[in-house]
Enzyme design. Structure first.
Site, PDB file in Angstrom:
ATOM      1  N   ALA A  15       0.823  -1.226   0.000  1.00 47.32           N
ATOM      2  CA  ALA A  15       0.000   0.000   0.000  1.00 47.32           C
ATOM      3  C   ALA A  15       0.848   1.263   0.000  1.00 47.32           C
ATOM      4  CB  ALA A  15      -0.948   0.004   1.201  1.00 47.32           C
ATOM      5  N   GLY A  16       2.098   1.137   0.470  1.00 45.30           N
ATOM      6  CA  GLY A  16       2.990   2.306   0.467  1.00 45.30           C
ATOM      7  C   GLY A  16       3.446   2.764   1.840  1.00 45.30           C
ATOM      8  N   LYS A  17       3.285   1.901   2.848  1.00 45.52           N
ATOM      9  CA  LYS A  17       3.649   2.279   4.222  1.00 45.52           C
ATOM     10  C   LYS A  17       5.137   2.640   4.338  1.00 45.52           C
ATOM     11  CE  LYS A  17       2.240  -1.698   5.762  1.00 45.52           C
ATOM     12  NZ  LYS A  17       1.757  -2.270   4.500  1.00 45.52           N
ATOM     13  N   SER A  18       5.996   1.734   3.847  1.00 47.53           N
ATOM     14  CA  SER A  18       7.453   1.990   3.989  1.00 47.53           C
ATOM     15  C   SER A  18       7.862   3.243   3.242  1.00 47.53           C
ATOM     16  CB  SER A  18       8.277   0.827   3.447  1.00 47.53           C
ATOM     17  OG  SER A  18       7.800  -0.367   3.922  1.00 47.53           O
ATOM     18  N   THR A  19       7.288   3.449   2.051  1.00 49.71           N
ATOM     19  CA  THR A  19       7.631   4.624   1.243  1.00 49.71           C
ATOM     20  C   THR A  19       7.291   5.902   2.001  1.00 49.71           C
ATOM     21  OG1 THR A  19       7.108   3.336  -0.733  1.00 49.71           O
ATOM     22  CG2 THR A  19       7.227   5.728  -1.004  1.00 49.71           C
ATOM     23  N   ARG A  44      15.448  -8.696   2.224  1.00 46.40           N
ATOM     24  CA  ARG A  44      15.475  -8.334   0.797  1.00 46.40           C
ATOM     25  C   ARG A  44      16.781  -7.600   0.525  1.00 46.40           C
ATOM     26  NH1 ARG A  44       9.604  -5.589   1.429  1.00 46.40           N
ATOM     27  NH2 ARG A  44       8.383  -7.504   1.512  1.00 46.40           N
ATOM     28  N   ARG A 137       7.434  -3.954  -7.646  1.00 49.38           N
ATOM     29  CA  ARG A 137       8.444  -3.872  -6.583  1.00 49.38           C
ATOM     30  C   ARG A 137       9.457  -5.013  -6.691  1.00 49.38           C
ATOM     31  NH1 ARG A 137       6.481  -3.724  -0.375  1.00 49.38           N
ATOM     32  NH2 ARG A 137       6.543  -5.968  -0.650  1.00 49.38           N
ATOM     33  N   ARG A 148      -0.022 -12.295  -0.096  1.00 49.68           N
ATOM     34  CA  ARG A 148      -0.166 -10.886   0.267  1.00 49.68           C
ATOM     35  C   ARG A 148      -1.484 -10.317  -0.269  1.00 49.68           C
ATOM     36  NH1 ARG A 148       4.996 -11.380   1.583  1.00 49.68           N
ATOM     37  NH2 ARG A 148       5.990  -9.656   2.699  1.00 49.68           N
ATOM     38  N   ASN A 171      -3.607   5.919  -0.627  1.00 48.45           N
ATOM     39  CA  ASN A 171      -2.359   6.299  -1.279  1.00 48.45           C
ATOM     40  C   ASN A 171      -2.481   6.125  -2.796  1.00 48.45           C
ATOM     41  OD1 ASN A 171       0.286   6.853  -1.980  1.00 48.45           O
ATOM     42  ND2 ASN A 171       1.066   4.865  -1.308  1.00 48.45           N
ATOM     43  N   ASP A 172      -3.095   7.143  -3.414  1.00 45.37           N
ATOM     44  CA  ASP A 172      -3.218   7.157  -4.879  1.00 45.37           C
ATOM     45  C   ASP A 172      -2.050   7.994  -5.381  1.00 45.37           C
ATOM     46  OD1 ASP A 172      -4.002   7.223  -7.474  1.00 45.37           O
ATOM     47  OD2 ASP A 172      -6.027   7.966  -7.115  1.00 45.37           O
TER      48      ASP A 172
HETATM   49  N1  LIG Z   1       1.743  -7.888  13.524  1.00 45.40           N
HETATM   50  C1  LIG Z   1       2.882  -7.436  13.017  1.00 45.40           C
HETATM   51  N2  LIG Z   1       2.967  -7.203  11.694  1.00 45.40           N
HETATM   52  C2  LIG Z   1       4.140  -6.738  11.214  1.00 45.40           C
HETATM   53  C3  LIG Z   1       5.254  -6.468  12.042  1.00 45.40           C
HETATM   54  N3  LIG Z   1       6.265  -5.997  11.254  1.00 45.40           N
HETATM   55  C4  LIG Z   1       5.785  -5.954  10.005  1.00 45.40           C
HETATM   56  N4  LIG Z   1       4.507  -6.407   9.975  1.00 45.40           N
HETATM   57  C5  LIG Z   1       3.598  -6.505   8.832  1.00 45.40           C
HETATM   58  O1  LIG Z   1       3.919  -7.644   8.082  1.00 45.40           O
HETATM   59  C6  LIG Z   1       3.503  -7.455   6.734  1.00 45.40           C
HETATM   60  C7  LIG Z   1       4.603  -7.894   5.786  1.00 45.40           C
HETATM   61  O2  LIG Z   1       5.725  -7.078   5.948  1.00 45.40           O
HETATM   62  P1  LIG Z   1       6.958  -7.217   4.949  1.00 45.40           P
HETATM   63  O3  LIG Z   1       7.352  -8.654   4.848  1.00 45.40           O
HETATM   64  O4  LIG Z   1       8.001  -6.264   5.385  1.00 45.40           O
HETATM   65  O5  LIG Z   1       6.354  -6.844   3.534  1.00 45.40           O
HETATM   66  P2  LIG Z   1       5.824  -5.457   2.911  1.00 45.40           P
HETATM   67  O6  LIG Z   1       4.877  -4.841   3.896  1.00 45.40           O
HETATM   68  O7  LIG Z   1       5.177  -5.887   1.666  1.00 45.40           O
HETATM   69  O8  LIG Z   1       7.036  -4.599   2.680  1.00 45.40           O
HETATM   70  C8  LIG Z   1       3.129  -5.984   6.610  1.00 45.40           C
HETATM   71  O9  LIG Z   1       1.716  -5.878   6.635  1.00 45.40           O
HETATM   72  C9  LIG Z   1       3.719  -5.352   7.852  1.00 45.40           C
HETATM   73  O10 LIG Z   1       2.955  -4.250   8.294  1.00 45.40           O
HETATM   74  C10 LIG Z   1       5.114  -6.713  13.440  1.00 45.40           C
HETATM   75  O11 LIG Z   1       6.006  -6.513  14.245  1.00 45.40           O
HETATM   76  N5  LIG Z   1       3.919  -7.188  13.859  1.00 45.40           N
HETATM   77  N1  LIG Z   2       1.473   6.605  -4.527  1.00 47.88           N
HETATM   78  C1  LIG Z   2       2.203   5.706  -5.179  1.00 47.88           C
HETATM   79  N2  LIG Z   2       2.164   5.633  -6.515  1.00 47.88           N
HETATM   80  C2  LIG Z   2       2.888   4.713  -7.184  1.00 47.88           C
HETATM   81  N3  LIG Z   2       3.703   3.803  -6.616  1.00 47.88           N
HETATM   82  C3  LIG Z   2       3.789   3.820  -5.275  1.00 47.88           C
HETATM   83  C4  LIG Z   2       3.059   4.758  -4.484  1.00 47.88           C
HETATM   84  N4  LIG Z   2       3.339   4.541  -3.178  1.00 47.88           N
HETATM   85  C5  LIG Z   2       4.215   3.508  -3.157  1.00 47.88           C
HETATM   86  N5  LIG Z   2       4.495   3.066  -4.398  1.00 47.88           N
HETATM   87  C6  LIG Z   2       5.365   1.936  -4.783  1.00 47.88           C
HETATM   88  O1  LIG Z   2       4.626   0.758  -4.486  1.00 47.88           O
HETATM   89  C7  LIG Z   2       5.481  -0.254  -3.953  1.00 47.88           C
HETATM   90  C8  LIG Z   2       4.965  -0.682  -2.575  1.00 47.88           C
HETATM   91  O2  LIG Z   2       5.212   0.365  -1.645  1.00 47.88           O
HETATM   92  P1  LIG Z   2       5.839   0.054  -0.203  1.00 47.88           P
HETATM   93  O3  LIG Z   2       6.149   1.357   0.438  1.00 47.88           O
HETATM   94  O4  LIG Z   2       6.941  -0.942  -0.318  1.00 47.88           O
HETATM   95  O5  LIG Z   2       4.575  -0.631   0.502  1.00 47.88           O
HETATM   96  P2  LIG Z   2       4.380  -1.330   1.920  1.00 47.88           P
HETATM   97  O6  LIG Z   2       5.508  -0.863   2.814  1.00 47.88           O
HETATM   98  O7  LIG Z   2       3.050  -0.881   2.401  1.00 47.88           O
HETATM   99  O8  LIG Z   2       4.424  -2.804   1.657  1.00 47.88           O
HETATM  100  C9  LIG Z   2       6.882   0.299  -3.919  1.00 47.88           C
HETATM  101  O9  LIG Z   2       7.592  -0.166  -5.058  1.00 47.88           O
HETATM  102  C10 LIG Z   2       6.660   1.821  -3.971  1.00 47.88           C
HETATM  103  O10 LIG Z   2       7.720   2.484  -4.634  1.00 47.88           O
END
Ligand SMILES: Nc1nc2c(ncn2[C@@H]2O[C@H](COP(=O)(O)OP(=O)(O)O)[C@@H](O)[C@H]2O)c(=O)[nH]1
Ligand SMILES: Nc1ncnc2c1ncn2[C@@H]1O[C@H](COP(=O)(O)OP(=O)(O)O)[C@@H](O)[C@H]1O
Length: 197
Positions: A15-19, A44, A137, A148, A171-172
């Site tokens: 969804a874009g949390k890390s970004t 990764r 990604r 996922r 997050n559009d």
């Molecule tokens: N419950 C829980 N979820 C977590 C934790 N850390 C990460 N996550 C969640 O695990 C999911 C997968 O995370 P990740 O493998 O990093 O993949 P990404 O979110 O696609 O980058 C995501 O929904 C994160 O929010 C944690 O400490 N507790």
């Molecule tokens: N608003 C946006 N528009 C287009 N691409 C995006 C947007 N926000 C995030 N992305 C891209 O989408 C992918 C997933 O975002 P990421 O931050 O890794 O998500 P999450 O942490 O929620 O798993 C990444 O490759 C990121 O660069």
């Protein structure tokens, strides 16, 4: 636990949390601290142990859970994830706003604790766009991608329930989503900045 109010960021994988989070932490250096979770998934390329996650084995993670070292833990896409008490305490000891990135199970379990965070959900504009972002990604196998997407469907349903999140950000457009996130947090940010003066 003391200090500024923590922030929980949740929402489907991709969804874009890390970004959003990385950008926020960069713009407001010395204001936010990331709660480094434990996970059994493989790192990764570019991810650092102790910074992005504590990458651990199932055995050592289970041992920590059994000892009561975690405030919450969950199984996600075939791996264990969890927030240790010390990951939060480390951030709060520095009087920073502690940011947690957890899945919806994490949100539900944190609600049973006394952490009292601001709950923010980051949502994709649609399943189709989410799938495209996750594929682009290039971090997932077909199997983990499908897991996922399945978890995302559940997340999107549960997040609609009133009262689960304080705010839901779609997050559009990245700039718009980022501005919205900042506006939600600006009061807490200012409190931390004022305390430093
Ligand atoms: N419950 C829980 N979820 C977590 C934790 N850390 C990460 N996550 C969640 O695990 C999911 C997968 O995370 P990740 O493998 O990093 O993949 P990404 O979110 O696609 O980058 C995501 O929904 C994160 O929010 C944690 O400490 N507790
Ligand atoms: N608003 C946006 N528009 C287009 N691409 C995006 C947007 N926000 C995030 N992305 C891209 O989408 C992918 C997933 O975002 P990421 O931050 O890794 O998500 P999450 O942490 O929620 O798993 C990444 O490759 C990121 O660069």
């Amino acid at each position: 636990m003391s200090g500024p109010r923590p922030v929980v960021l949740s929402g489907p994988s991709g969804a874009g949390k890390s970004t959003l989070l990385k950008r926020l932490m960069k713009e407001y250096e010395g204001v936010f601290g990331f709660s480094v979770s434990h996970t059994t998934r493989n790192p990764r390329p570019g991810e650092e142990d102790g910074k992005d996650y504590h990458f651990v084995t199932r055995e050592s993670m289970q041992e920590g859970i059994d000892k009561g070292e975690f405030i919450e833990n969950a199984e996600f896409s075939g791996n264990m994830y969890g927030t240790s008490k010390s990951s939060i305490e480390d951030v709060q000891a520095q009087n920073l706003i502690c940011i947690l990135d957890v899945d919806i199970q994490g949100v539900q379990n944190i609600k049973k604790t006394d952490l009292n965070p601001i709950y923010i959900s980051i949502q994709p504009p649609s399943m189709e766009i989410l799938e495209k972002r996750l594929r682009d990604r290039q971090t997932e196998t077909e199997d983990s991608l499908q897991k996922r997407l399945e978890a995302a469907r559940i997340d999107m349903e549960l997040s609609k329930e009133p009262g689960v999140f304080d705010i839901v950000i779609i997050n559009d457009d990245l700039e718009e989503a980022y501005e919205k996130l900042k506006s939600v947090l600006i009061e807490e940010i200012q409190k931390v900045q004022d305390a430093k003066k």
